[in-house]
Design a protein around this motif. Structure first.
Motif, short mmCIF file in Angstrom:
data_model
loop_
_atom_site.label_atom_id
_atom_site.label_comp_id
_atom_site.label_asym_id
_atom_site.label_seq_id
_atom_site.Cartn_x
_atom_site.Cartn_y
_atom_site.Cartn_z
N VAL A 1 0.83 -1.20 0.00
CA VAL A 1 0.00 0.00 0.00
C VAL A 1 0.87 1.25 0.00
CG1 VAL A 1 -1.74 1.25 1.33
CG2 VAL A 1 -1.85 -1.23 1.19
N THR A 2 2.00 1.18 0.64
CA THR A 2 2.86 2.36 0.79
C THR A 2 3.34 2.87 -0.57
OG1 THR A 2 3.58 1.45 2.88
CG2 THR A 2 4.86 3.25 1.98
N THR A 3 3.72 1.98 -1.46
CA THR A 3 4.18 2.44 -2.77
C THR A 3 3.06 3.11 -3.56
OG1 THR A 3 3.80 0.23 -3.69
CG2 THR A 3 6.03 0.74 -2.94
N GLN A 4 1.84 2.63 -3.39
CA GLN A 4 0.72 3.29 -4.05
C GLN A 4 0.46 4.66 -3.43
OE1 GLN A 4 -2.42 0.44 -3.61
NE2 GLN A 4 -1.63 -0.90 -5.21
N MET A 5 0.61 4.76 -2.11
CA MET A 5 0.42 6.05 -1.44
C MET A 5 1.51 7.03 -1.86
SD MET A 5 -0.77 4.99 2.40
CE MET A 5 -0.17 6.51 3.03
N ILE A 6 2.72 6.53 -2.05
CA ILE A 6 3.82 7.41 -2.44
C ILE A 6 3.58 7.98 -3.84
CG2 ILE A 6 6.27 7.38 -3.07
CD1 ILE A 6 6.77 5.81 -0.53
N LYS A 7 2.99 7.21 -4.72
CA LYS A 7 2.67 7.73 -6.05
C LYS A 7 1.66 8.87 -5.95
CE LYS A 7 3.44 3.38 -8.48
NZ LYS A 7 2.83 2.28 -9.21
N ILE A 8 0.68 8.71 -5.08
CA ILE A 8 -0.33 9.77 -4.88
C ILE A 8 0.32 10.99 -4.25
CG2 ILE A 8 -2.43 10.36 -3.62
CD1 ILE A 8 -3.24 7.37 -3.96
N ILE A 9 1.17 10.76 -3.26
CA ILE A 9 1.85 11.87 -2.59
C ILE A 9 2.74 12.63 -3.58
CG2 ILE A 9 3.61 12.42 -0.85
CD1 ILE A 9 2.39 10.12 0.83
N TYR A 10 3.41 11.89 -4.47
CA TYR A 10 4.28 12.54 -5.46
C TYR A 10 3.45 13.42 -6.41
CZ TYR A 10 7.70 13.22 -9.14
OH TYR A 10 8.53 13.79 -10.07
N LEU B 1 11.01 10.63 -1.27
CA LEU B 1 10.06 9.55 -1.53
C LEU B 1 10.78 8.28 -1.99
CD1 LEU B 1 7.12 11.52 -3.14
CD2 LEU B 1 7.32 10.67 -0.80
#
Length: 82
Positions: free
Chosen positions: A2-11, A62
């Motif tokens: 989930v974290t990698t998907q959240m990082i894409k959104i954060i980016y 990130l």
């Protein structure tokens, strides 16, 4: 993860916010041109540099987070082997 998907959104969110900030700084640079030409030109020159440096710093942080999660995942696999 989930974290990698959240990082894409954060980016993407950071990209939008950094771009809006750069546009605001450029707008101030244009406004400064009438008041002080040197300050206005320096602000307009600094705006893309500011945008690139903020974007690179965000990307580096990130990427560091992604690497930390991958390292912990690999360590968990190594631990479970024993």
């Amino acid at each position: 993860m989930v974290t990698t998907q959240m990082i894409k959104i954060i980016y993407r969110l950071a990209l939008v916010l950094i771009t809006l900030l750069a546009l605001l700084v450029a707008w101030y640079g244009v406004a400064f041109l009438e008041w002080n030409t040197t300050l206005g030109l320096l602000t307009l020159i600094a705006t893309p540099l500011l945008w690139i440096s903020q974007l690179l710093a965000t990307r580096m942080v990130l990427e560091f987070l992604i690497n930390q999660f991958k390292i912990s995942e690999y360590l968990r696999v190594i631990k479970d082997k024993d």
